[in-house]
Enzyme design. Structure first.
Site, PDB file in Angstrom:
ATOM      1  N   ASP A   1       6.472  31.770  25.304  1.00  0.00           N
ATOM      2  CA  ASP A   1       6.680  32.165  23.901  1.00  0.00           C
ATOM      3  C   ASP A   1       5.470  31.969  22.973  1.00  0.00           C
ATOM      4  O   ASP A   1       5.617  31.445  21.859  1.00  0.00           O
ATOM      5  CB  ASP A   1       7.889  31.410  23.318  1.00  0.00           C
ATOM      6  CG  ASP A   1       9.196  31.739  24.029  1.00  0.00           C
ATOM      7  OD1 ASP A   1       9.191  32.552  24.970  1.00  0.00           O
ATOM      8  OD2 ASP A   1      10.237  31.169  23.638  1.00  0.00           O
TER       9      ASP A   1
ATOM     10  N   LYS B   1      13.744  37.218  26.736  1.00  0.00           N
ATOM     11  CA  LYS B   1      14.967  36.402  26.762  1.00  0.00           C
ATOM     12  C   LYS B   1      15.563  36.296  25.370  1.00  0.00           C
ATOM     13  O   LYS B   1      14.856  36.434  24.372  1.00  0.00           O
ATOM     14  CB  LYS B   1      14.658  35.013  27.336  1.00  0.00           C
ATOM     15  CG  LYS B   1      13.572  34.286  26.575  1.00  0.00           C
ATOM     16  CD  LYS B   1      13.187  32.979  27.254  1.00  0.00           C
ATOM     17  CE  LYS B   1      12.159  32.237  26.439  1.00  0.00           C
ATOM     18  NZ  LYS B   1      12.608  31.843  25.096  1.00  0.00           N
TER      19      LYS B   1
ATOM     20  N   CYS C   1      11.898  25.582  24.331  1.00  0.00           N
ATOM     21  CA  CYS C   1      11.782  26.533  25.440  1.00  0.00           C
ATOM     22  C   CYS C   1      10.945  26.018  26.615  1.00  0.00           C
ATOM     23  O   CYS C   1      11.259  26.314  27.766  1.00  0.00           O
ATOM     24  CB  CYS C   1      11.290  27.877  24.925  1.00  0.00           C
ATOM     25  SG  CYS C   1      12.559  28.676  23.886  1.00  0.00           S
TER      26      CYS C   1
HETATM   27  C1  VGL Z   1      12.314  28.656  20.643  1.00  0.00           C
HETATM   28  C2  VGL Z   1      13.837  28.026  19.062  1.00  0.00           C
HETATM   29  C3  VGL Z   1      14.374  29.297  19.043  1.00  0.00           C
HETATM   30  C4  VGL Z   1      11.156  28.258  21.503  1.00  0.00           C
HETATM   31  C5  VGL Z   1      12.845  29.924  20.660  1.00  0.00           C
HETATM   32  O1  VGL Z   1      10.400  29.147  21.944  1.00  0.00           O
HETATM   33  O2  VGL Z   1      10.986  27.042  21.761  1.00  0.00           O
HETATM   34  N1  VGL Z   1      12.828  27.708  19.848  1.00  0.00           N
HETATM   35  N2  VGL Z   1      13.876  30.240  19.853  1.00  0.00           N
END
Ligand code: VGL
Ligand code: ZN
Length: 199
Positions: A9, A107, A152
């Site tokens: 991410d 995702k 994540c």
């Molecule tokens: C994430 C919160 C919501 C992350 C993704 O990438 O850690 N955290 N969506």
């Protein structure tokens, strides 16, 4: 070829100026890009939500970001709207060396269930397909970097260990959200699951 780098991410919304900015999130980029040259197999994940995703506080009457609600699959933290499919915020950071990656796992695309882990949605049951991809390619040893350490990255590394992969997290190439002790909790869970934590 038995090891892979999983880059979690590294998207605009998780970097300074983004909708769910992780403090210093962009500082990991040089290290992540260097690591990407050191692995034959490189996988990226991309948080990829519909605009009405149920993890968004905006979808819950009176819901405030960073509080929790009960969902069918368990407790869910509510977030500011982030990584909406097709938006600038959902794009990878422009400095990320995306050309090195062979696979991008998106995702969190189902409205009703969040997905922190690269392997399973937050119901802990619905697979993303990543485990099969890695096993088919003979990969046994996984190194995780990216954002955010305590969500994540940690959930991915924990699932990896549960699935029987060797899992390492390089903390210097990660940054955390650190919500109500979440980083400390992630550390202890990863340690007890046998995830190797490197600086
Ligand atoms: C994430 C919160 C919501 C992350 C993704 O990438 O850690 N955290 N969506
Ligand atoms: Zn998300």
């Amino acid at each position: 070829m038995t090891k892979a780098l999983i880059v979690i991410d590294v998207q605009n919304d998780f970097c300074p100026g983004g909708a769910l900015a992780v403090s210093e999130g962009d500082e990991i980029l040089p290290r992540v890009n260097t690591l990407m040259t050191e692995f034959d197999t490189v996988v990226l994940t991309q948080d990829w939500h519909p605009a009405d995703h149920s993890s968004f506080a905006s979808q819950h009457e009176g819901g405030a970001p960073f509080t929790q609600v009960h969902m069918e699959y368990g407790l869910q933290t509510l977030w500011p709207d982030h990584c909406v499919q097709g938006s600038k915020g959902a794009e990878f950071h422009p400095d990320l060396a995306v050309d090195r990656a062979q696979l991008i796992i998106r995702k969190g695309f189902r409205r009703g269930v969040d997905s922190y882990s690269a392997f399973f949605e937050n119901d802990h049951k619905t697979p993303t397909g990543l485990a099969g991809y890695l096993r088919d390619r003979g990969v046994e040893d996984l190194t995780f970097v990216g954002l955010a350490t305590d969500f994540c990255v940690a959930w991915s590394a924990l699932d990896a260990a549960k699935l029987g992969f060797r899992a390492t997290v390089i903390e210097g190439a990660c940054r955390a959200i650190d919500l109500d002790g979440s980083l400390q909790e992630a550390h202890s869970e990863m340690r007890s699951a046998g995830v190797k934590l490197e600086a």
